[in-house]
Scaffold this motif. Structure first.
Motif, PDB file in Angstrom:
ATOM      1  N   VAL A   5     -45.564  66.929 -16.504  1.00 32.13           N
ATOM      2  CA  VAL A   5     -45.888  67.911 -15.959  1.00 32.13           C
ATOM      3  C   VAL A   5     -45.573  67.838 -14.337  1.00 32.13           C
ATOM      4  O   VAL A   5     -46.039  67.432 -13.337  1.00 32.13           O
ATOM      5  N   HIS A   6     -44.225  68.735 -14.149  1.00 29.65           N
ATOM      6  CA  HIS A   6     -43.737  68.716 -12.818  1.00 29.65           C
ATOM      7  C   HIS A   6     -43.923  70.137 -12.447  1.00 29.65           C
ATOM      8  O   HIS A   6     -43.412  70.856 -12.751  1.00 29.65           O
ATOM      9  N   PHE A   7     -44.604  69.854 -11.018  1.00 27.73           N
ATOM     10  CA  PHE A   7     -44.830  71.243 -10.282  1.00 27.73           C
ATOM     11  C   PHE A   7     -45.743  72.264 -10.969  1.00 27.73           C
ATOM     12  O   PHE A   7     -45.146  73.414 -11.178  1.00 27.73           O
ATOM     13  N   ARG A  28     -45.923  61.676 -16.589  1.00 29.01           N
ATOM     14  CA  ARG A  28     -45.474  61.861 -15.225  1.00 29.01           C
ATOM     15  C   ARG A  28     -45.838  63.172 -14.713  1.00 29.01           C
ATOM     16  O   ARG A  28     -45.719  64.200 -15.474  1.00 29.01           O
ATOM     17  N   LEU A  29     -46.127  63.021 -13.402  1.00 28.32           N
ATOM     18  CA  LEU A  29     -46.420  64.273 -12.705  1.00 28.32           C
ATOM     19  C   LEU A  29     -45.835  64.360 -11.236  1.00 28.32           C
ATOM     20  O   LEU A  29     -45.621  63.429 -10.820  1.00 28.32           O
ATOM     21  N   ALA A  30     -45.618  65.524 -10.884  1.00 24.19           N
ATOM     22  CA  ALA A  30     -44.896  65.704  -9.676  1.00 24.19           C
ATOM     23  C   ALA A  30     -45.581  67.004  -9.083  1.00 24.19           C
ATOM     24  O   ALA A  30     -45.913  67.913  -9.884  1.00 24.19           O
ATOM     25  N   THR A  31     -45.561  67.024  -7.638  1.00 22.01           N
ATOM     26  CA  THR A  31     -46.186  68.322  -6.997  1.00 22.01           C
ATOM     27  C   THR A  31     -45.635  68.278  -5.497  1.00 22.01           C
ATOM     28  O   THR A  31     -45.383  67.195  -4.836  1.00 22.01           O
ATOM     29  N   ARG A  66     -34.616  74.182  -9.369  1.00 24.80           N
ATOM     30  CA  ARG A  66     -34.660  75.372  -8.271  1.00 24.80           C
ATOM     31  C   ARG A  66     -36.079  75.392  -7.597  1.00 24.80           C
ATOM     32  O   ARG A  66     -36.106  75.487  -6.501  1.00 24.80           O
ATOM     33  N   PHE A  67     -37.234  75.142  -8.436  1.00 27.76           N
ATOM     34  CA  PHE A  67     -38.474  75.304  -7.822  1.00 27.76           C
ATOM     35  C   PHE A  67     -38.698  74.145  -6.822  1.00 27.76           C
ATOM     36  O   PHE A  67     -39.340  74.416  -5.536  1.00 27.76           O
ATOM     37  N   GLU A  68     -38.159  72.957  -7.027  1.00 24.24           N
ATOM     38  CA  GLU A  68     -38.455  71.711  -6.218  1.00 24.24           C
ATOM     39  C   GLU A  68     -37.526  72.018  -4.766  1.00 24.24           C
ATOM     40  O   GLU A  68     -38.062  71.611  -3.872  1.00 24.24           O
ATOM     41  N   ILE A 126     -42.523  65.847  -1.365  1.00 17.92           N
ATOM     42  CA  ILE A 126     -42.509  65.718  -2.832  1.00 17.92           C
ATOM     43  C   ILE A 126     -43.520  64.572  -3.034  1.00 17.92           C
ATOM     44  O   ILE A 126     -43.523  63.487  -2.629  1.00 17.92           O
ATOM     45  N   HIS A 127     -44.334  64.836  -4.071  1.00 19.65           N
ATOM     46  CA  HIS A 127     -45.300  63.687  -4.450  1.00 19.65           C
ATOM     47  C   HIS A 127     -45.079  63.293  -5.985  1.00 19.65           C
ATOM     48  O   HIS A 127     -45.197  64.350  -6.806  1.00 19.65           O
TER      49      HIS A 127
END
Ligand code: SAM
Length: 246
Positions: A153-155, A189-192, A226-228, A238-239
């Motif tokens: 689950v990225h962004f 895995r997660l990122a935001t 592109r979003f990141e 970024i986390h």
């Protein structure tokens, strides 16, 4: 992402008044494909995009429908599922690097799915499938229990305004769904790029009896999207988080 928090039935969703009782983590956006996207869609959608039986809105899934992932890929292999795969940058990169693993992207935005198909086509990839579906529903009923090796689950849309936060995807209830589909020992895995959502994610993971983990380093496989890049350009940190299914 749209900032609109309109929960009224969307005519694009079939206009089923009151069908959804919970707010969803997305708003429907224009579904128009550009020429390149349309070409890849026409060539690949039949084989690469799951023909999801609906139960109302066009991003819904019939709760009776259970995906046979081995039949979908024509083999039995490690399975990675990405939720909100967007334009597919991470999915296509990973599928190229790991031909022995199967990758399923769940995404409600058709142009994103079509853009992913461009990458699939150029890479000649056979280990990618996509489904235009509300991932929360897919994790509830479509994916078999303990069928997934990694869940990404990225962004996820940050829904940063207080009154919209109920639309966030990563909640204790969602952790329960993630636990349902992941195999024991499987990785979430997660990122935001939204600090306060990262805090919420860390609390969700820490509060779940099903997961062990928390904040982590960025992992090599998560290539820049592109979003990141937009988040970084706007000065946001970024986390990353990683959790293991107990
Ligand atoms: C902010 S974008 C990030 C896209 C991509 N992961 C990246 O890193 O570039 C979030 C994506 O999640 C999708 N999305 C939001 N809620 C979803 C849901 N419930 N099911 C499937 N996709 C969803 C949106 O359509 C959007 O493409």
């Amino acid at each position: 992402m749209s900032d609109s928090a309109d929960t009224r039935p969307d005519p694009a969703d079939g206009g089923h008044p009151g069908y959804r009782t919970e707010p969803v983590s997305f708003t429907r956006r224009g579904g128009r494909l550009n020429d390149r996207q349309q070409k890849s869609w026409d060539l690949l959608a039949d084989t690469m995009v799951v023909d999801v039986p609906r139960s109302g809105p066009s991003t819904s899934v019939d709760p009776q429908y259970v995906l046979d992932t081995d039949a979908l890929f024509g083999r039995s292999a490690r399975l990675v599922v990405e939720i909100g795969s967007g334009r597919g940058e991470v999915l296509v990169h990973a599928a190229t690097e790991a031909p022995d693993t199967d990758f399923l992207g769940l995404e409600v935005y058709k142009p994103g799915v079509a853009q992913t198909l461009i990458g699939v086509r150029h890479g000649g990839l056979t280990n990618v499938r996509l489904a235009i579906v509300n991932a929360a529903e897919a994790l509830t009923t479509t994916l078999p229990e303990a069928s997934v090796d990694e869940l990404w689950v990225h962004f996820p849309d940050p829904w940063h305004k207080k009154r919209h936060q109920k639309r966030r995807l990563v909640t204790p209830a969602f952790a329960h769904l993630a636990a349902r589909v992941l195999k024991p020992g499987g990785t979430w895995r997660l990122a935001t790029d939204w600090a306060e959502y990262a805090e919420q994610m860390a609390e969700v993971v820490a509060g779940s009896p099903d997961f062990e983990g928390g904040r982590s380093e960025r992992w090599d496989g998560r290539v820049l999207t592109r979003f990141e890049a937009k988040g970084i350009a706007a000065g946001r940190e970024i986390h990353d988080l990683t959790a293991v299914r107990r």
